[in-house]
Design a protein around this motif. Sequence first.
Motif, PDB file in Angstrom:
ATOM      1  N   ILE A  89     -20.984  15.399  -1.991  1.00 55.49           N
ATOM      2  CA  ILE A  89     -21.664  15.150  -0.709  1.00 55.49           C
ATOM      3  C   ILE A  89     -20.841  14.192   0.148  1.00 55.49           C
ATOM      4  O   ILE A  89     -20.659  14.411   1.349  1.00 55.49           O
ATOM      5  CB  ILE A  89     -23.103  14.641  -0.950  1.00 55.49           C
ATOM      6  N   THR A  90     -20.318  13.149  -0.496  1.00 57.82           N
ATOM      7  CA  THR A  90     -19.490  12.197   0.257  1.00 57.82           C
ATOM      8  C   THR A  90     -18.266  12.913   0.837  1.00 57.82           C
ATOM      9  O   THR A  90     -17.947  12.747   2.018  1.00 57.82           O
ATOM     10  CB  THR A  90     -19.024  11.060  -0.686  1.00 57.82           C
ATOM     11  N   PHE A  91     -17.621  13.701   0.008  1.00 59.51           N
ATOM     12  CA  PHE A  91     -16.439  14.433   0.485  1.00 59.51           C
ATOM     13  C   PHE A  91     -16.816  15.394   1.623  1.00 59.51           C
ATOM     14  O   PHE A  91     -16.089  15.547   2.590  1.00 59.51           O
ATOM     15  CB  PHE A  91     -15.790  15.217  -0.663  1.00 59.51           C
ATOM     16  N   GLY A  92     -17.970  16.027   1.457  1.00 60.17           N
ATOM     17  CA  GLY A  92     -18.449  16.949   2.496  1.00 60.17           C
ATOM     18  C   GLY A  92     -18.682  16.215   3.806  1.00 60.17           C
ATOM     19  O   GLY A  92     -18.270  16.676   4.874  1.00 60.17           O
ATOM     20  N   LEU A  93     -19.309  15.049   3.717  1.00 57.75           N
ATOM     21  CA  LEU A  93     -19.592  14.276   4.933  1.00 57.75           C
ATOM     22  C   LEU A  93     -18.293  13.805   5.591  1.00 57.75           C
ATOM     23  O   LEU A  93     -18.173  13.798   6.817  1.00 57.75           O
ATOM     24  CB  LEU A  93     -20.505  13.087   4.617  1.00 57.75           C
ATOM     25  N   TRP A  94     -17.340  13.409   4.782  1.00 54.44           N
ATOM     26  CA  TRP A  94     -16.038  12.991   5.340  1.00 54.44           C
ATOM     27  C   TRP A  94     -15.396  14.144   6.095  1.00 54.44           C
ATOM     28  O   TRP A  94     -14.837  13.985   7.160  1.00 54.44           O
ATOM     29  CB  TRP A  94     -15.087  12.535   4.221  1.00 54.44           C
ATOM     30  N   ARG A  95     -15.504  15.322   5.490  1.00 57.00           N
ATOM     31  CA  ARG A  95     -14.885  16.493   6.111  1.00 57.00           C
ATOM     32  C   ARG A  95     -15.588  16.821   7.435  1.00 57.00           C
ATOM     33  O   ARG A  95     -14.939  17.182   8.419  1.00 57.00           O
ATOM     34  CB  ARG A  95     -14.987  17.670   5.136  1.00 57.00           C
ATOM     35  N   ILE A  96     -16.909  16.681   7.448  1.00 55.12           N
ATOM     36  CA  ILE A  96     -17.664  16.933   8.684  1.00 55.12           C
ATOM     37  C   ILE A  96     -17.209  15.950   9.768  1.00 55.12           C
ATOM     38  O   ILE A  96     -16.960  16.321  10.912  1.00 55.12           O
ATOM     39  CB  ILE A  96     -19.187  16.786   8.443  1.00 55.12           C
ATOM     40  N   LEU A  97     -17.072  14.690   9.362  1.00 57.61           N
ATOM     41  CA  LEU A  97     -16.660  13.651  10.315  1.00 57.61           C
ATOM     42  C   LEU A  97     -15.282  13.978  10.898  1.00 57.61           C
ATOM     43  O   LEU A  97     -15.044  13.827  12.098  1.00 57.61           O
ATOM     44  CB  LEU A  97     -16.634  12.293   9.592  1.00 57.61           C
ATOM     45  N   TRP A  98     -14.402  14.433  10.048  1.00 60.87           N
ATOM     46  CA  TRP A  98     -13.049  14.794  10.487  1.00 60.87           C
ATOM     47  C   TRP A  98     -13.111  15.970  11.467  1.00 60.87           C
ATOM     48  O   TRP A  98     -12.405  16.009  12.471  1.00 60.87           O
ATOM     49  CB  TRP A  98     -12.188  15.126   9.257  1.00 60.87           C
ATOM     50  N   GLY A  99     -14.004  16.913  11.198  1.00 68.61           N
ATOM     51  CA  GLY A  99     -14.199  18.046  12.096  1.00 68.61           C
ATOM     52  C   GLY A  99     -14.728  17.583  13.451  1.00 68.61           C
ATOM     53  O   GLY A  99     -14.269  18.042  14.503  1.00 68.61           O
ATOM     54  N   PHE A 100     -15.688  16.674  13.414  1.00 66.51           N
ATOM     55  CA  PHE A 100     -16.223  16.119  14.663  1.00 66.51           C
ATOM     56  C   PHE A 100     -15.117  15.422  15.448  1.00 66.51           C
ATOM     57  O   PHE A 100     -15.062  15.512  16.667  1.00 66.51           O
ATOM     58  CB  PHE A 100     -17.357  15.126  14.357  1.00 66.51           C
ATOM     59  N   PHE A 101     -14.263  14.721  14.722  1.00 67.69           N
ATOM     60  CA  PHE A 101     -13.169  14.006  15.387  1.00 67.69           C
ATOM     61  C   PHE A 101     -12.270  15.002  16.134  1.00 67.69           C
ATOM     62  O   PHE A 101     -11.970  14.828  17.314  1.00 67.69           O
ATOM     63  CB  PHE A 101     -12.355  13.224  14.344  1.00 67.69           C
ATOM     64  N   LYS A 102     -11.873  16.055  15.425  1.00 68.05           N
ATOM     65  CA  LYS A 102     -10.968  17.031  16.049  1.00 68.05           C
ATOM     66  C   LYS A 102     -11.639  17.705  17.249  1.00 68.05           C
ATOM     67  O   LYS A 102     -11.014  17.907  18.281  1.00 68.05           O
ATOM     68  CB  LYS A 102     -10.578  18.094  15.024  1.00 68.05           C
ATOM     69  N   LYS A 103     -12.892  18.053  17.069  1.00 69.70           N
ATOM     70  CA  LYS A 103     -13.585  18.790  18.131  1.00 69.70           C
ATOM     71  C   LYS A 103     -13.913  17.891  19.329  1.00 69.70           C
ATOM     72  O   LYS A 103     -13.586  18.218  20.465  1.00 69.70           O
ATOM     73  CB  LYS A 103     -14.870  19.406  17.550  1.00 69.70           C
ATOM     74  N   ARG A 137     -11.554   2.211   1.744  1.00 69.34           N
ATOM     75  CA  ARG A 137     -12.264   3.466   1.944  1.00 69.34           C
ATOM     76  C   ARG A 137     -13.296   3.348   3.064  1.00 69.34           C
ATOM     77  O   ARG A 137     -13.312   4.125   4.000  1.00 69.34           O
ATOM     78  CB  ARG A 137     -13.010   3.767   0.644  1.00 69.34           C
ATOM     79  N   TYR A 138     -14.134   2.341   2.944  1.00 70.80           N
ATOM     80  CA  TYR A 138     -15.199   2.147   3.925  1.00 70.80           C
ATOM     81  C   TYR A 138     -14.625   1.885   5.307  1.00 70.80           C
ATOM     82  O   TYR A 138     -15.115   2.401   6.308  1.00 70.80           O
ATOM     83  CB  TYR A 138     -16.111   0.980   3.501  1.00 70.80           C
ATOM     84  N   THR A 139     -13.575   1.054   5.335  1.00 64.43           N
ATOM     85  CA  THR A 139     -13.000   0.707   6.632  1.00 64.43           C
ATOM     86  C   THR A 139     -12.425   1.954   7.299  1.00 64.43           C
ATOM     87  O   THR A 139     -12.644   2.179   8.504  1.00 64.43           O
ATOM     88  CB  THR A 139     -11.897  -0.370   6.458  1.00 64.43           C
ATOM     89  N   ALA A 140     -11.707   2.762   6.534  1.00 63.06           N
ATOM     90  CA  ALA A 140     -11.093   3.970   7.103  1.00 63.06           C
ATOM     91  C   ALA A 140     -12.163   4.904   7.668  1.00 63.06           C
ATOM     92  O   ALA A 140     -12.058   5.379   8.804  1.00 63.06           O
ATOM     93  CB  ALA A 140     -10.272   4.685   6.037  1.00 63.06           C
ATOM     94  N   ILE A 141     -13.205   5.126   6.883  1.00 65.75           N
ATOM     95  CA  ILE A 141     -14.260   6.042   7.329  1.00 65.75           C
ATOM     96  C   ILE A 141     -15.033   5.441   8.507  1.00 65.75           C
ATOM     97  O   ILE A 141     -15.361   6.132   9.471  1.00 65.75           O
ATOM     98  CB  ILE A 141     -15.222   6.377   6.155  1.00 65.75           C
ATOM     99  N   PHE A 142     -15.259   4.142   8.431  1.00 67.07           N
ATOM    100  CA  PHE A 142     -15.988   3.481   9.520  1.00 67.07           C
ATOM    101  C   PHE A 142     -15.207   3.604  10.832  1.00 67.07           C
ATOM    102  O   PHE A 142     -15.774   3.899  11.889  1.00 67.07           O
ATOM    103  CB  PHE A 142     -16.241   2.009   9.172  1.00 67.07           C
ATOM    104  N   LEU A 143     -13.893   3.376  10.754  1.00 70.55           N
ATOM    105  CA  LEU A 143     -13.072   3.456  11.968  1.00 70.55           C
ATOM    106  C   LEU A 143     -13.078   4.869  12.544  1.00 70.55           C
ATOM    107  O   LEU A 143     -13.162   5.060  13.756  1.00 70.55           O
ATOM    108  CB  LEU A 143     -11.639   3.005  11.674  1.00 70.55           C
ATOM    109  N   LEU A 144     -13.014   5.845  11.649  1.00 67.69           N
ATOM    110  CA  LEU A 144     -13.051   7.243  12.108  1.00 67.69           C
ATOM    111  C   LEU A 144     -14.402   7.528  12.770  1.00 67.69           C
ATOM    112  O   LEU A 144     -14.471   8.161  13.834  1.00 67.69           O
ATOM    113  CB  LEU A 144     -12.825   8.182  10.915  1.00 67.69           C
TER     114      LEU A 144
END
Lengths: 358, 525
Positions: B210-224, B494-501
Motif C-alpha cells: 500500500i505504501t509503495f502504491g501510494l508513493w507511485r500515485i504521488l509520483w503520477g500526480f507530480f508528473k501530471k 524516506r519521510y522527508t523525500a515523500i513529504f517534499l514530493l
Amino acid sequence: MRWKKPVCVLLLTLAGVTALAGIQRLLMPKYMGLVVEGNFTSEYYEETTPHDVLFLGNCEVYENISPIVLWREFGITSYIRGNAQQLIAQSYYLLEDTLRYETPAAVVFNVSAMQQFDQDNESYNRMTLDGMRWSASKWNAIRSTMMEDEHMIEYIFPILRFHSRFAELEPDDLTYFMGSGKVAHNGYYLRADVRPAGDLPVERRRSDYSFDPRAWEYLEKIRVLCEENGITFVLMKAPSLYPAWYDQWEVQIEEYASEHNLLYVNCLEVSDEIGIDFTTDTYDAGLHMNVYGAEKMARYFGPVLLALPGVKDRRGSVSDGIDLDSVWQEKCDFYDQMKASQEEEFAELGYIKQFYIQ
Amino acid sequence: MSLVSYEFLAFFAVAAVLYYIVPKRFQWILLLAVSFLFYAGGGVVYLLYPLITAVSTWFLALRIGKADSAAQAYIQEQKPDKEQKKAYQARIRKRKMRLMMAGILLNFGILAVLKYTNFLLGNLSVLFSPEDGAVRQISWVLPLGISYYTFQTMGYLIDVFRGRYKPERNLFRFMLFVTYFPQMISGPISCFDQLRKELFEEHSFDGTKITFGLWRILWGFFKKLVIADRLASAVAMITVSPDTYDGIYVLIGMLGYTLQLYADFSGCMDIVIGVSQCFGIRLPENFQRPFGAKNLSEFWRRWHMTLTGWFREYIFFPVSTSRFCKTVSRLAGKLGMKKGSKKLPVYIANLLVWLVTGIWHGASWNFILWGLANGIVMMVSQEFTGLYRSFHRRFPKTDGKAYGVFEKVRTGLLFAVLLMFQYYPFGTVFVMLGNLFMTGRPSQLFDGRLAGLGLTAADFIVLAVGLILVLLIGILQETGSVRLKLAEKPLVVRYTAIFLLFVMVLVAGCYGHGYDASQFIYNQF
C-alpha cells in the motif's frame, strides 16, 4: 528501543503537519493591501464584549454606518457582520454563528442582498466564509452558497484553493504570517476619501421584479431565528444610489415588514433627513458612503435603535467585569487615528495610497 | 471522474477501505461493484457499451471453448482415423473462426462506428462534394476507454481461439476483467491470463504494498499536475498557431508536446498502477524509460508497451506469417528481389501495424500519417542497419558513453519531430521544420512571444525542477526500483523525500480553482 520507531514516526508526522499548516498560512491571502474585506469575518471573534445591535448584509452595510459614532454619541454597542457581496444565506448563517457567542437585542438586515441569491464570484465567498470559525453554521453556509466549481474540501483545507499563490507571494504574506492586523472598526470599513456621485448607469428595466423564493426563505429564517431568540428584527435599505433599488422591490419589502410588524427604514427615501450630501459623503460616486456619510447614517440611526427594546446607552457600564468605556475608547482611538491619517493622505495626494489602483 | 480529481481520491479511499474490510472471497465482487459505479458516474448509458462487449465476448469465448472441449471429447471417444480427425478439426476450427470473427466484427464494429464514422463522413463529403465540404457530424455517446477495453477483450477472444487458455466461465468475473476501474479508461491493456490471477486472488492487507502504491500515485500526480498540466496551455498555444509561433518556437512546441505527452501518460499509468498496487493487484508496466532508447524501434518497445505488445501479438505476427505475405514474398523473389523478398512480409506487417497504431490514436489523417511516418522511419532505419554496423566498426569510439547519450537525444528528437504530424497538418510539418532550420534563432526567445505563452518565471522554474527530478528518477531506475531503494533509507530520509514530493504536488500542482484540469491525453483514445 522498541519505542524508537513509533516515536520517530509520531515526531515526523507532527513536523509534517506543522510544516503543512505553516505553508497553508503563508499561502492564504492576508487581505492587508487594496482589498481588506477578507478580514472582516474573522475580526468578529476578537471581540471581548457583547453587542446590543448586530448589522447584517453586504457592502451596503459595512461601508454605510459607523458603530464608533453609535457608541460615542449614543452609547450603543454594535457590530457589523457584513462582507462584500454577502449573500442572504450567508447572513443567516453568520447570525446563527453570532448566536453561539452572544444574543444581541436587535438585528438590522440590509435588504439589498435580496436582489441576488446565487454567488457570481468565488472571491466573495472566500472572503466571507474563510474567516468563519468552524461550526455547523460554517458548513451549512458553505454548502448553501458554494459555486458550481467550488469544493467543500477547499474550504476545509484552504491550501488546496490558494496553493497557486506560491508564485505571487508578497512581503505582506510574511509580515502578517502570524495574523493579519486589524482593518475594520467593529466590522465598519472606513474610507475618508471623497468622490462625488456623478452620472450613474441608467436603471435597466427588468421583466420580473420578484425576489428569488430562496431569498424570501432565508429572510424568513432570519426573522424566525430572531423571534426565537427574543431579538428585534429590523430591515433597512442603505442610501446607496447604485445598484438601483426598484420601486417594485420596495413594495415587496414594505409588505413583508408590515405583514410581520417589522420596522423597515429605507435610508434612500430619508437621505435628506439624514443629511447626506452625495457630493461629499461618498467615496465611489454614490455606491457607498465614506466616513462622513457613515457617521451621518449613525447619527440618524442612533435614536431609532435606542427606541428598540433591549438597546441601551451602555456608556459607563461593565460587562462580565470588563469596563465598556475602556474597551470602546481603544476602538475610538483606532478609528480616529485611521480617519485622521486617511484625511491627511487624501488632502495631500488626492487619493489614499492603500486603495489606489495604478 | 478524472483520476486527478478530489472525487476520485475519495472514491478510491472508500473503495480501498471497503476492499480490506469485506471477506477476502468477496474482494473481486466489491471491485466489480465499484468499477460499475465508477463507470456509471458519467452516466449509466456509458456502462452499456462495455457491458455489450463483456457479455458478447464472454459468450463467444465460451462457445469457442465448448467447441474445443467437444473436439477433444470426440477424438477421445470416437478415436477417428487421421483423415477423419483432420477433417473434424478443420470443421471445428472453421466454427471457432466464425465465432471469433463474430466477436471481432461486433466489437471492433462498435469501436469503428462510434469513433470513426464522423471521420469517414468528413472524408466522403470532401470526396464527393468538395464544394460543400461540411457534413453533419453525428454526436455519439463515446464511452471512455473504449479503445482500451475493446483491444483487451479482443486479445482475450483471440487467445481463447488459439487455445492459450480456457475461457472464463463466470460472467461477472469476466466483467471485472473488462471493467476494472483503474485501468479501464487508459490501460495498461492486460492479458486475461495474467490479470485473472491478480484480480481474483484473495489479497491480505499489506502495508508495504500500500505504501509503495501510494508513493507511485504521488509520483503520477507530480508528473501530471506539476509538469504535464503546466505545459498544456503553452504547448496548445504553440501548436495551434504555427503562424505566430514559428522559428525557435517550433522546437519549443515539439519538445514541450513530447514532454507533456510523456508526463501526462506515464503519470496516468503511475496512478493506475499505484491504485492497483494498493488493492494488491499488479498491472503490467506501460513505460520503461523510453527516453533511454537508442533508436526508434527500441523507443517503441519502451513506450506504451502493452499496446505495442498487443499489435505485435495480434497483428504483426499473424500478418507477417500469413499466406498473403508468403505469396507476396514468393512473387517478389520470382521477380528478382531476392534480398527484399525475405523482408517484405515484415515490412507489410510493420506498415499495417503502424497504420492501425495511427488510427487507434485518433480519427484523423494527422494520426494516420504520424503512424505511417513512424513505420517508414523504422523501415528505413532497418535498411541502414548494415551501414550503421560498418560505421561503428570503422569508428570504434562510437561505442562510448558520449555517443550513447547522443543516440538517446537523437531518438528523443526524432520521436518529437514525428509527433509534429499529430498536431500540424501534413504539409505544415515540413514548412515548420524548414522554418525552424532557416529562421530559428535563440534570440527569438526574447521577442515577447515567450511571455505570451502564459507561463510565469515561477512556472519555468517549477518545470525545470520537475523535469530534472523526472530525469534523475529515470537514471536511478536504470539500476532498479527507486521505491525499493527509498524504502531501504532511514525513516527520516524516506519521510522527508515523500513529504517534499507531496508538498511540490500540493503547492506547485495545476489543480483547483482557476484551473481547468486537463483530461489525460490518452483517456481520449
